[in-house]
Design an enzyme around this catalytic site. Sequence first.
Site, PDB file in Angstrom:
ATOM      1  N   SER A   3       0.815  -1.221   0.000  1.00  0.00           N
ATOM      2  CA  SER A   3       0.000   0.000   0.000  1.00  0.00           C
ATOM      3  C   SER A   3       0.849   1.272   0.000  1.00  0.00           C
ATOM      4  O   SER A   3       0.343   2.353  -0.279  1.00  0.00           O
ATOM      5  CB  SER A   3      -0.932   0.015   1.223  1.00  0.00           C
TER       6      SER A   3
ATOM      7  N   LEU B 179       3.423   1.787  -2.075  1.00  0.00           N
ATOM      8  CA  LEU B 179       4.032   2.032  -3.382  1.00  0.00           C
ATOM      9  C   LEU B 179       3.284   3.050  -4.236  1.00  0.00           C
ATOM     10  O   LEU B 179       3.843   3.607  -5.177  1.00  0.00           O
ATOM     11  CB  LEU B 179       4.150   0.707  -4.147  1.00  0.00           C
ATOM     12  N   GLN B 180       2.025   3.327  -3.903  1.00  0.00           N
ATOM     13  CA  GLN B 180       1.223   4.290  -4.664  1.00  0.00           C
ATOM     14  C   GLN B 180       1.760   5.706  -4.553  1.00  0.00           C
ATOM     15  O   GLN B 180       1.533   6.539  -5.414  1.00  0.00           O
ATOM     16  CB  GLN B 180      -0.233   4.201  -4.181  1.00  0.00           C
TER      17      GLN B 180
ATOM     18  N   ASN C 159       2.140  11.886  12.263  1.00  0.00           N
ATOM     19  CA  ASN C 159       1.321  11.862  13.478  1.00  0.00           C
ATOM     20  C   ASN C 159       1.700  13.028  14.389  1.00  0.00           C
ATOM     21  O   ASN C 159       2.824  13.540  14.334  1.00  0.00           O
ATOM     22  CB  ASN C 159       1.486  10.528  14.209  1.00  0.00           C
TER      23      ASN C 159
ATOM     24  N   CYS D  14      -4.053   8.084   7.250  1.00  0.00           N
ATOM     25  CA  CYS D  14      -3.919   8.096   5.798  1.00  0.00           C
ATOM     26  C   CYS D  14      -4.718   6.951   5.181  1.00  0.00           C
ATOM     27  O   CYS D  14      -5.338   7.115   4.143  1.00  0.00           O
ATOM     28  CB  CYS D  14      -2.439   7.991   5.425  1.00  0.00           C
TER      29      CYS D  14
ATOM     30  N   CYS E 254     -16.155   1.270  13.040  1.00  0.00           N
ATOM     31  CA  CYS E 254     -15.543   1.944  11.885  1.00  0.00           C
ATOM     32  C   CYS E 254     -14.299   1.146  11.528  1.00  0.00           C
ATOM     33  O   CYS E 254     -14.312  -0.084  11.630  1.00  0.00           O
ATOM     34  CB  CYS E 254     -15.226   3.406  12.207  1.00  0.00           C
TER      35      CYS E 254
END
Length: 382
Positions: free
Chosen positions: A75, A77-78, A137, A195, A346
């Site tokens: 996740s 690498l985007q 953070n 994120c 959630c």
Amino acid sequence: MEQSQNETNLSSEEIARYARHISLPEIGIKGQEKLKTGSVACIGTGGLGSPLLIYLAAAGIGRIGIVDFDVVEYSNLQRQIIHTTNSIGLLKTDSAKQQILKINPSCRVDLFNQKLTSSNALEILRSYDVICDCSDNFPTRYLINDACLILKKPNIYGSIARFEGQVSVFNLKKDSPNYRDLIPTPPPQELIPSCSQAGVMGILPGIIGTIQAAEAIKIITNIGYPLNGRLLIFNALQMRFKELTLKSKKENRNINKLIDYQSFCSEVTVKNEVACDIQGISTKELKILLSQSSKEILLIDVRDQNEYNQCSIKGSKLIPLSTIESGEAINEIKILTAKKNLYVFCKSGKRSLRALKHLNKFGIRGINIEGGIEAWNKATIN
């Protein structure tokens, strides 16, 4: 008077490598020598740290310190372009160093494969000229800020969320603003989506991280006008920049020791929770409860439609947090909970807690599913 190439400490290879810098009158040979002897510490090797490190290495920064304890995941690498598919599972610091040395083998790279804490921050950051805050953070941002104040180091701050990013330079001069002038007190943790929860446009950290790199180069070479006292805000959807002025307050500069920043950033959340006590249940307990009396339970998922489509708990009903806070869904929830016990979840338990606090104002009581869908999935696997 500008130095000639015969008087420089740069090698012939370096003169060729940095020719486009050297041809700039504002930088020249003298400026390139400053970059060679300069040092930058980067905290975080993710979306912001990736472009920052790439461009600092290419610019000829002589020494780069990298602080991170995470490993590379798919996740990442985007947007974290310093890492590749072959880096999956590697420490981010190791992956970043490999790429930096491919770009510029003469760059010295110091690795700190650890979390930046109050006990190690001063020691790690002390020997660097410029500190770049590429963290994600609030506890780390306050820690970096306060360490820079104590060490009298400039702090180049970057932050991103969804389609918007911010950049500023803190503590550049004795009377410069710092992070506490921008955000005096941390917001409640349950109001801060991560994120992974909120998402981020992949190109956005590239833009913000590159601006951070530009500020570092300007500070080290002492050229131009850094973002001292200015907060630059970029919106990728509108493709617009805007600038806000930051004022320095003396009381925010009176920092002489580092504290427990996790506790500092959770104080607001604790105070809010005391004022509004919400009962919680673990996912393991919920699974047992569902197996015994599922007809008496109403499961509400307060995430967004996109998150719900990816995965949810079977039998749950989607009612996004935004519709609860706007009041749109209150009557519907009152009807649904007339004969059922309400359980809310959630992704991690933060937004569901926020939803339940809001529902309490309308006399609607419910139980928070601790850890959210993440804990539910782990419990299912285990």
